[in-house]
Design a protein around this motif. Structure first.
Motif, PDB file in Angstrom:
ATOM      1  N   SER A 264      -7.584  -1.537   5.264  1.00  0.00           N
ATOM      2  CA  SER A 264      -6.498  -2.095   6.085  1.00  0.00           C
ATOM      3  C   SER A 264      -6.980  -2.630   7.423  1.00  0.00           C
ATOM      4  N   HIS A 265      -7.918  -1.899   8.052  1.00  0.00           N
ATOM      5  CA  HIS A 265      -8.234  -2.209   9.450  1.00  0.00           C
ATOM      6  C   HIS A 265      -9.597  -2.864   9.682  1.00  0.00           C
TER       7      HIS A 265
ATOM      8  N   GLU B 215      -7.859   3.217   4.850  1.00  0.00           N
ATOM      9  CA  GLU B 215      -7.661   2.722   6.224  1.00  0.00           C
ATOM     10  C   GLU B 215      -8.722   1.680   6.581  1.00  0.00           C
ATOM     11  N   VAL B 216      -9.935   1.886   6.092  1.00  0.00           N
ATOM     12  CA  VAL B 216     -10.986   0.886   6.322  1.00  0.00           C
ATOM     13  C   VAL B 216     -10.566  -0.453   5.709  1.00  0.00           C
TER      14      VAL B 216
ATOM     15  N   HIS C 257       0.427  -3.114   9.346  1.00  0.00           N
ATOM     16  CA  HIS C 257       0.356  -4.492   8.835  1.00  0.00           C
ATOM     17  C   HIS C 257       1.343  -5.466   9.473  1.00  0.00           C
TER      18      HIS C 257
ATOM     19  N   ARG D  82       0.820  -1.207   0.000  1.00  0.00           N
ATOM     20  CA  ARG D  82       0.000   0.000   0.000  1.00  0.00           C
ATOM     21  C   ARG D  82       0.861   1.267   0.000  1.00  0.00           C
ATOM     22  N   ALA D  83       2.070   1.168   0.522  1.00  0.00           N
ATOM     23  CA  ALA D  83       2.994   2.311   0.430  1.00  0.00           C
ATOM     24  C   ALA D  83       3.485   2.452  -1.012  1.00  0.00           C
TER      25      ALA D  83
ATOM     26  N   LYS E  12       0.685   4.012  -3.103  1.00  0.00           N
ATOM     27  CA  LYS E  12       0.555   5.456  -2.831  1.00  0.00           C
ATOM     28  C   LYS E  12       1.691   6.237  -3.501  1.00  0.00           C
TER      29      LYS E  12
ATOM     30  N   ASP F 273      -8.389   8.478   1.765  1.00  0.00           N
ATOM     31  CA  ASP F 273      -7.505   7.972   2.830  1.00  0.00           C
ATOM     32  C   ASP F 273      -8.294   7.143   3.847  1.00  0.00           C
ATOM     33  N   THR F 274      -9.450   7.664   4.237  1.00  0.00           N
ATOM     34  CA  THR F 274     -10.275   6.996   5.248  1.00  0.00           C
ATOM     35  C   THR F 274     -10.653   5.593   4.781  1.00  0.00           C
ATOM     36  N   TRP F 275     -11.066   5.476   3.520  1.00  0.00           N
ATOM     37  CA  TRP F 275     -11.502   4.161   3.026  1.00  0.00           C
ATOM     38  C   TRP F 275     -10.319   3.255   2.709  1.00  0.00           C
TER      39      TRP F 275
ATOM     40  N   LEU G 271      -8.120  18.606  -0.110  1.00  0.00           N
ATOM     41  CA  LEU G 271      -7.755  17.847   1.089  1.00  0.00           C
ATOM     42  C   LEU G 271      -8.948  17.047   1.600  1.00  0.00           C
ATOM     43  N   THR G 272     -10.132  17.623   1.524  1.00  0.00           N
ATOM     44  CA  THR G 272     -11.319  16.902   2.014  1.00  0.00           C
ATOM     45  C   THR G 272     -11.576  15.645   1.187  1.00  0.00           C
TER      46      THR G 272
ATOM     47  N   ARG H 244       1.172   9.044  -6.393  1.00  0.00           N
ATOM     48  CA  ARG H 244       1.656  10.419  -6.210  1.00  0.00           C
ATOM     49  C   ARG H 244       2.693  10.786  -7.270  1.00  0.00           C
TER      50      ARG H 244
ATOM     51  N   SER I  30      -9.399  13.958  -0.732  1.00  0.00           N
ATOM     52  CA  SER I  30      -8.332  12.955  -0.557  1.00  0.00           C
ATOM     53  C   SER I  30      -8.386  12.323   0.834  1.00  0.00           C
ATOM     54  N   THR I  31      -8.911  13.060   1.810  1.00  0.00           N
ATOM     55  CA  THR I  31      -9.061  12.491   3.157  1.00  0.00           C
ATOM     56  C   THR I  31     -10.123  11.391   3.166  1.00  0.00           C
TER      57      THR I  31
ATOM     58  N   GLU J 243     -11.542   6.486  11.486  1.00  0.00           N
ATOM     59  CA  GLU J 243     -10.274   5.756  11.313  1.00  0.00           C
ATOM     60  C   GLU J 243      -9.123   6.658  11.796  1.00  0.00           C
TER      61      GLU J 243
ATOM     62  N   ALA K 237      -6.361   7.828   9.452  1.00  0.00           N
ATOM     63  CA  ALA K 237      -6.809   8.793   8.430  1.00  0.00           C
ATOM     64  C   ALA K 237      -6.948  10.177   9.067  1.00  0.00           C
TER      65      ALA K 237
END
Lengths: 214, 214
Positions: A105-106, A102-103, B106, A68-69, A72, A98-100, A91-92, A76, A94-95, B66, B69
């Protein structure tokens, strides 16, 4: 050719990187790692990935691990090549992407990884499948997918109305999961099912999925 | 005051966000969530975090969940407030920070989460501790920390010679882990131990850790 992916397409983490490269239309070389003989647990491979896991990645002098790194980094560095995969408009936005990510991943990765191990990996190595684990993890996965169903009833993709890494990161495990007798966990949820039909029919996905043979 | 963190400092994921806010010197309000009565599994909380987990976050109109995030959002939005936590000087530097954030997610998180659950969470709820799980997960954690030891022998922090989110994300679980009889897993590795001494003595860490009472 300067981009090298050390791994093999069968590995879900390698596939995640290949999906990103394919979406970007970048040229790359897959360098096979002799996992059967433990090459990933020895030098020189450990200098590319100190955890001895697949894949490792090189783009000229840049050497990275963790799929995932890598995705990304590719999204970029090659932001203007092919589609934007990060929701870079603000930013909103892309955040939310980012949130999904993280979802994935976690929330999604852990039950899905356990299910794929039991249903696909274990049989390859002649290890017995533990039905109790499958049942428990399918229940966890179902609860996660209920949230996805609600999310995808409001927007076409997880990060918004555009395809992004938040979707792409899910693909490798889903490619295998949809080949199991449990695929109705996806198809029984209308919006999740439509999302999967969409992202699995992208040319980049089709190309990489064809190489994911176990 | 426009920044609200819905949660409680005892929660490691809430603490991750508070650490970031404290490093940035931002004003914020912690809005308690009545977890004992299941408020996190009901509306209106589910509209803030559809997975019904702690924390949820608001910065004016921006609503995120999250913890990792949220920390990335804060580090990006408030890049010039306090120290840079993303290695923003170049894509290569920020990619290394990204890589070690993924390592936390991870490699480190899973065994550490299992250990903390067994050693700290279960006793609170009167659930028996499973010594076998602790032993298995400590072995996994040890292997991960062996890689950290090597990494930290080459640079002071995980992302390079500067403190970043790659370090910060580890702190909440380590605060609890260092209070257990197993803390020698950290202190027996000289570079990991020096790293922990450094990051745990940062004023922001001290401030948040003091509120992490179970």
């Amino acid at each position: 050719m300067s981009i090298k992916v050390h791994g093999y397409a069968m590995s879900t983490c390698t596939a995640r990187v290949l999906l990103c490269l394919s979406e970007k239309g970048l040229e790359y070389e897959v360098v096979p790692v002799d996992v059967a003989n433990g090459a990933h647990k020895q030098q020189p491979y450990l200098s590319l990935n100190p955890f001895g896991q697949i894949p490792a990645f090189e783009d000229g002098d840049v050497k990275i691990f963790e799929s995932r790194a890598i995705s990304k980094y590719l999204a970029r560095k090659y932001k203007d090549t092919g589609i934007d995969l990060l929701g870079s408009s603000s930013l909103t936005v892309s955040t939310i992407v980012d949130t999904w990510m993280e979802v994935e991943s976690h929330q999604f990765n852990s039950p899905m990884q356990a299910i794929i191990r039991q249903m696909i990996v274990n049989p390859i190595f002649g290890i017995a499948t533990d039905e109790k684990i499958i049942e428990t993890e399918l229940e966890k996965l179902g609860k996660v997918l209920d949230v996805y169903e609600e999310r995808l009833s409001k927007c076409k993709y997880l990060g918004g109305d555009f395809y992004s890494l938040a979707d792409l990161h899910h693909i490798p495990y889903l490619v295998y999961f949809m080949r199991t007798p449990k695929s109705s966990v996806i198809t029984s949820r209308p919006h999740v099912s439509a999302w999967w039909n969409d992202i699995s029919s992208r040319p980049a996905t089709v190309k990489v999925a064809e190489t994911m043979k176990v």
